[in-house]
Scaffold this motif. Structure first.
Motif, short mmCIF file in Angstrom:
data_model
loop_
_atom_site.label_atom_id
_atom_site.label_comp_id
_atom_site.label_asym_id
_atom_site.label_seq_id
_atom_site.Cartn_x
_atom_site.Cartn_y
_atom_site.Cartn_z
N TYR A 194 -13.76 9.78 0.25
CA TYR A 194 -12.64 9.60 -0.78
C TYR A 194 -13.14 9.66 -2.09
O TYR A 194 -12.86 10.21 -3.03
N ALA A 199 0.76 -1.39 0.10
CA ALA A 199 0.06 0.14 -0.15
C ALA A 199 0.80 1.22 0.00
O ALA A 199 1.77 1.46 0.93
N PRO A 200 0.80 2.21 -0.94
CA PRO A 200 1.51 3.28 -1.05
C PRO A 200 1.25 4.25 0.11
O PRO A 200 2.15 5.12 0.68
N ASP A 201 -0.07 4.27 0.80
CA ASP A 201 -0.22 5.15 1.58
C ASP A 201 -1.41 4.54 2.48
O ASP A 201 -2.15 3.62 1.87
N LEU A 202 -2.04 5.08 3.51
CA LEU A 202 -3.14 4.51 4.26
C LEU A 202 -4.35 4.77 3.62
O LEU A 202 -5.52 4.04 3.49
N ARG A 203 -4.42 5.81 2.65
CA ARG A 203 -5.71 5.98 1.76
C ARG A 203 -5.98 4.88 0.93
O ARG A 203 -6.87 4.58 0.52
N TRP A 204 -4.84 4.34 0.31
CA TRP A 204 -5.06 3.20 -0.40
C TRP A 204 -5.83 1.95 0.08
O TRP A 204 -6.54 1.21 -0.61
#
Length: 261
Positions: A221, A92-97
């Motif tokens: 989102y 996961a590139p960030d928590l949003r992903w």
């Protein structure tokens, strides 16, 4: 560190997991026909074993089989929860992903591999019903039980078909609850009835409520960002989770109400 590296290799970086890609009609069990045939066979077997062939296994034979099955599902659920967690942390590139996959995200890589394993595991869980049918506890074969097993297959299929956002959270929470639930079932099969049955029900209810909370964040989102992958697949999920939540809350009310009532 060596153990951690080995764990990551076998659950995340192993080539078959790292290079996994789900392709509709090419990946095993990935066609719409497979879904229809599988669910239809499940319902037909229930009909045959309840209306035509009333097969029973004596407890000395059924209990060891049940214990082996519960152990297998418990271990598989633990591995899926751990594998998906490590894969998500690694990719996961960030928590949003984790909440909102970008639009047009391809169903490939370790995270989607565990979604595929989870999907196949729900077919394996059909044996829950078979074990009930082979026992004398047909009162456990409720509409909730049958419909849950029948609907969860196409629901998990949608995760892969639409690269559905939020599925890592649902997978890890559901698999973790199943570890607890099948530990309870295994104890019962071994002749020990734990006192924490209510805890299993509370965790099941909590996972559905948490799913609605995460869904609200995902929709934020989706509407106030560039969008999320597979968001429309969540229509079935929302209806399914709401229905299950209603029945589990009702079950808790009936099963654990004060004896004086």
């Amino acid at each position: 560190m060596k153990f951690s590296s080995s764990l990551r290799y076998y659950l995340v970086k192993q080539p078959a997991i790292q290079n996994f890609t789900w392709i509709c009609n090419l990946t095993p069990a990935s066609s719409f026909q497979f879904i229809l045939i599988t669910v239809a066979c499940y319902l037909c077997i229930i009909f045959l074993l309840t209306r035509v062939f009333r097969l029973r296994l004596p407890p000395p034979i059924l209990k060891p089989i049940t214990a082996l099955y519960d152990t297998a599902i418990l271990l598989l659920s633990f591995v899926m929860a751990l594998g998906c967690t490590l894969s998500t942390m690694s990719h996961a590139p960030d928590l949003r992903w984790i909440i909102c996959c970008p639009p047009n995200t391809p169903p490939s890589g370790p995270v989607f591999f565990w979604a595929y394993v989870f999907y196949l595991s729900k077919i394996l869980e059909f044996f829950d019903t078979l074990l009930i049918l082979l026992s004398d506890c047909h009162q456990r074969l409720t509409l909730l039980h049958v419909s849950h097993h029948a609907v969860v297959i196409p629901m998990c299929y949608l995760w892969l078909w639409t690269s559905q956002s939020l599925f890592p959270v649902v997978l890890v929470t559901n698999a973790s609850v199943h570890v607890l639930m099948y530990a309870y079932y295994l104890s019962c099969a071994l002749g020990v009835r734990p006192r924490w049955k209510k805890l299993v029900t509370e965790c099941q209810i909590a996972q559905f409520r948490a799913s609605f909370g995460a869904l609200a964040l995902m929709l934020g989102y989706y509407f106030f960002g560039p969008g999320c992958s597979g968001v429309w697949g969540w229509i079935l999920n929302v209806l399914f989770f709401a229905w299950l939540l209603f029945h589990f809350v009702n079950f808790r009310k009936q099963a654990y109400k004060p004896k004086s009532e």
